[in-house]
Design a protein around this motif. Structure first.
Motif, PDB file in Angstrom:
ATOM      1  N   LEU A 203       8.777  -8.307  -8.250  1.00  0.00           N
ATOM      2  CA  LEU A 203       7.652  -7.406  -8.486  1.00  0.00           C
ATOM      3  C   LEU A 203       6.674  -7.962  -9.531  1.00  0.00           C
ATOM      4  O   LEU A 203       5.461  -7.826  -9.391  1.00  0.00           O
ATOM      5  CB  LEU A 203       8.167  -6.032  -8.919  1.00  0.00           C
ATOM      6  N   ILE A 211       3.576  -0.018  -2.633  1.00  0.00           N
ATOM      7  CA  ILE A 211       4.794   0.790  -2.716  1.00  0.00           C
ATOM      8  C   ILE A 211       4.801   1.754  -1.535  1.00  0.00           C
ATOM      9  O   ILE A 211       3.782   2.374  -1.229  1.00  0.00           O
ATOM     10  CB  ILE A 211       4.875   1.562  -4.041  1.00  0.00           C
ATOM     11  N   LEU A 224       7.569   6.780 -10.344  1.00  0.00           N
ATOM     12  CA  LEU A 224       6.669   6.111  -9.406  1.00  0.00           C
ATOM     13  C   LEU A 224       5.269   5.943  -9.998  1.00  0.00           C
ATOM     14  O   LEU A 224       4.632   4.892  -9.825  1.00  0.00           O
ATOM     15  CB  LEU A 224       6.587   6.904  -8.103  1.00  0.00           C
ATOM     16  N   ALA A 228       3.559   2.358 -10.510  1.00  0.00           N
ATOM     17  CA  ALA A 228       2.270   2.016  -9.908  1.00  0.00           C
ATOM     18  C   ALA A 228       1.250   1.643 -10.970  1.00  0.00           C
ATOM     19  O   ALA A 228       0.436   0.726 -10.780  1.00  0.00           O
ATOM     20  CB  ALA A 228       1.763   3.182  -9.065  1.00  0.00           C
ATOM     21  N   ILE A 235       0.351   3.413  -3.530  1.00  0.00           N
ATOM     22  CA  ILE A 235       1.561   4.046  -2.987  1.00  0.00           C
ATOM     23  C   ILE A 235       1.228   4.747  -1.679  1.00  0.00           C
ATOM     24  O   ILE A 235       0.437   5.694  -1.644  1.00  0.00           O
ATOM     25  CB  ILE A 235       2.171   5.064  -3.968  1.00  0.00           C
ATOM     26  N   LEU A 275       7.381  -2.782  -2.414  1.00  0.00           N
ATOM     27  CA  LEU A 275       8.519  -2.031  -2.941  1.00  0.00           C
ATOM     28  C   LEU A 275       8.704  -0.792  -2.086  1.00  0.00           C
ATOM     29  O   LEU A 275       7.796   0.035  -1.994  1.00  0.00           O
ATOM     30  CB  LEU A 275       8.279  -1.637  -4.404  1.00  0.00           C
TER      31      LEU A 275
END
Length: 593
Positions: A203, A211, A224, A228, A235, A275
């Motif tokens: 990452l 993501i 999250l 991010a 995302i 991810l």
């Protein structure tokens, strides 16, 4: 004191924390029904059809995280349950189904309603067993519930009619018996430090990180958001992960896949690192091409790791705990160009979506139904959607706010789940407004009858606001567009036409409130009326079937199929709105390929 097996079943369910069962009675399960009546400790919700009971149990599990329980008689009652149970299996929901059966004394005699239910349920259930003696019942229920909760999968217990009415016997402290107990708490599973370090290296090395989150990421919003922000990542959300994050975040690109957004497509096609968190998103063609991105995946089920995309590091663990352990290893990216590109794409997308929602249609653009609904919903609203074209507008035009919850039949994509989901959600959260988005096909298939269930119970709810919005276009719309775009065939009226019906008036007949809309200018006020109603509402909107639920990326093959379908005498060819035609032409000439 002595008790019957049925009484022990109810007592044991209560000990496991069960307080509500959805079901339908029948002679094959009357022993348990009688025990429920005697105990008066578990609420029994009488549905109109056993399939709906299973969907309600799945909804209870999804919207509470608890075990959902449904009940039926044997024979046809049990067979009716199976679709809803498959919904639970494919969406990883812990559910227990309790089914009656012909008497143990006639098993193997081709007796009335005697089916080999253990064989029938063998594929859908993580644990399935038919009781053959009272002393067996204790460990059957303990084990079935523990398996359902631990593995997030349906379990099924089959109780012959005569066994339910026998005197309950505790298992003896002797050879040939086993003694089980109540209770289960899920552990936090965290990957090894070495694997976390490998994941962080991948990452941290990425310049353009994407993501993808699913239902398994529910409850991880703070982690999250931090991830991010550090990585400058966007995302995207699989459909079952729609409510994992609010849509007002500058890096939330919305849904992905056939029902997804352009920013999510651009995110996946432009990233060099991916991810994935708690997702079994099935459509691998919407993920980066092989070799285009290095990848890390977090999932509580090892069987899901590296299944949709070949990952460099698979982290077997609980999403929240694993993200928490991973975050200290993540380095903040100083170059924010990728993040700015994502934000710009998202801003442009919402403007484009507003234009599509407000485009003229005949009579009402179905996109606008959800576009107008979204900003009016209370912060604690729960929204369910059916499969079909309404799921497209749910996926794209419903802008989820912090605190709202939403779901639909994901893996199974079953028609007819939205209304029972909404009923299950309302019983689980009677103080929250609940909205179901349903196509007229699903409404006619099996959802109309469950409005009678709403009529029966709604006065028990602390907040009476329960709304079903019916998209009435007299067309099995999703399949119509699949016929056109995927098969290159014109609309087949014999299979696609469905009868018109006065859904709002049907609601009024039941004592609910009915609202009918056939003008776009009426939508906002209609939603406001529904959301302020003192009783459940059937909101019927006459929508245009020629507004295409196209994917965010129209392939050359799909566009090439669509144009001949329009030329083969499709009755909607002359009314396909200009924006739809423009999207298809863009695909035809490769502008987005």
């Amino acid at each position: 004191m002595s008790m019957k097996v049925g009484d022990f079943v109810v007592e044991r369910l209560h000990a496991w924390g069960v307080r509500r069962i959805y079901g339908y009675p029948g002679d094959g399960i009357n022993g348990v029904i009688g025990a429920l009546q005697r105990a008066d400790s578990i609420e029994f919700i009488q549905v109109r059809h056993e399939e709906m009971a299973a969907f309600m149990a799945v909804a209870h599990a999804k919207f509470t995280g608890e075990l959902g329980v449904c009940l039926s008689t044997g024979g046809p009652g049990a067979t009716h349950l199976i679709t809803g149970l498959y919904d639970g299996k494919l969406d990883h929901a812990p559910v227990l189904a309790i089914c009656g059966q012909a008497e143990a004394t006639v098993r193997g005699a081709s007796y009335q309603q005697e089916l080999n239910l253990d064989r029938m349920f063998a594929d859908v259930a993580g644990f399935v067993q038919e009781a053959s003696s009272p002393a067996q019942v204790r460990h059957l229920f303990d084990r079935s519930i523990r398996v359902a909760k631990a593995d997030n999968i349906p379990s099924v217990i089959i109780l012959p009619k005569d066994i339910q009415d026998e005197e309950y016997e505790e298992p003896a402290v002797a050879h040939g018996f086993t003694r089980s107990g109540v209770g289960y708490s899920k552990p936090k599973i965290i990957p090894e430090d070495a694997d976390l370090s490998k994941a962080a290296e991948v990452l941290n090395a990425g310049k353009k990180v994407a993501i993808l989150v699913g239902a398994g990421a529910r409850g991880t919003a703070p982690q999250l958001i931090e991830m991010a922000t550090l990585l400058g990542a966007g995302i995207a959300k699989a459909l079952l992960g729609k409510d994992v994050l609010p849509d007002d975040l500058p890096f939330a690109t919305g849904a992905i896949g056939l029902l997804g957004t352009e920013p999510s497509w651009d995110l996946m096609q432009g990233c060099d690192t991916l991810l994935m968190v708690g997702t079994g998103f099935p459509w691998s063609e919407f993920l980066p091409k092989d070799g285009a991105a290095r990848a890390v995946q977090i999932d509580i089920k090892a069987s899901m790791l590296s299944l949709r995309y070949p990952v460099d590091v698979g982290l077997h663990g609980d999403a929240a705990a694993t993200l928490k352990a991973l975050l200290p290893l993540i380095q903040r990216k100083e170059d924010r160009e990728w993040a700015k590109t994502i934000e710009t794409n998202i801003t442009g997308w919402w403007k484009k979506l507003e234009g599509r929602a407000k485009a003229e249609a005949n009579p009402v653009n179905p996109q606008r139904v959800v576009w107008e609904m979204s900003p009016l919903l209370p912060a604690n609203a729960i929204v369910t959607s059916d499969s079909g074209s309404c799921a497209n507008w749910y996926a794209r035009d419903f802008r989820v706010q912090q605190g709202q919850a939403a779901s639909l039949s994901g893996g199974l994509a079953s028609m007819g789940a939205a209304v029972p989901y909404a009923i299950g959600a309302k019983f689980a959260h009677p103080d929250r407004p609940v909205i179901a988005l349903v196509g007229d096909g699903a409404m006619q298939m099996n959802n109309m009858a469950e409005l009678i269930t709403v009529q029966k119970y709604w006065k028990r709810w602390a907040d009476p606001r329960w709304i079903v919005c019916v998209f009435n276009n007299q067309d099995l719309n999703e399949v119509t567009w699949e016929q056109r775009v995927m098969e290159g065939n014109p609309r087949f009226e014999a299979s696609q036409d469905i009868p018109d019906f006065a859904y709002a008036k049907f609601g009024e007949l039941l004592g609910l409130r009915g609202i009918f809309v056939d003008s776009p200018g009426r939508l906002a006020s209609a939603w406001q009326e529904a959301l302020s109603s003192d009783r459940p509402v059937v909101l019927e909107v006459k929508t245009d079937p020629e507004v295409a639920p196209l994917p965010p990326h129209v392939t050359f093959k799909e566009a090439r199929s669509f144009m001949p379908a329009m030329a083969k005498g499709d009755r909607g060819a002359g009314r396909v709105i200009s924006d739809t035609a423009r999207q298809v032409v863009d695909g035809l000439f490769g502008k987005r390929d």
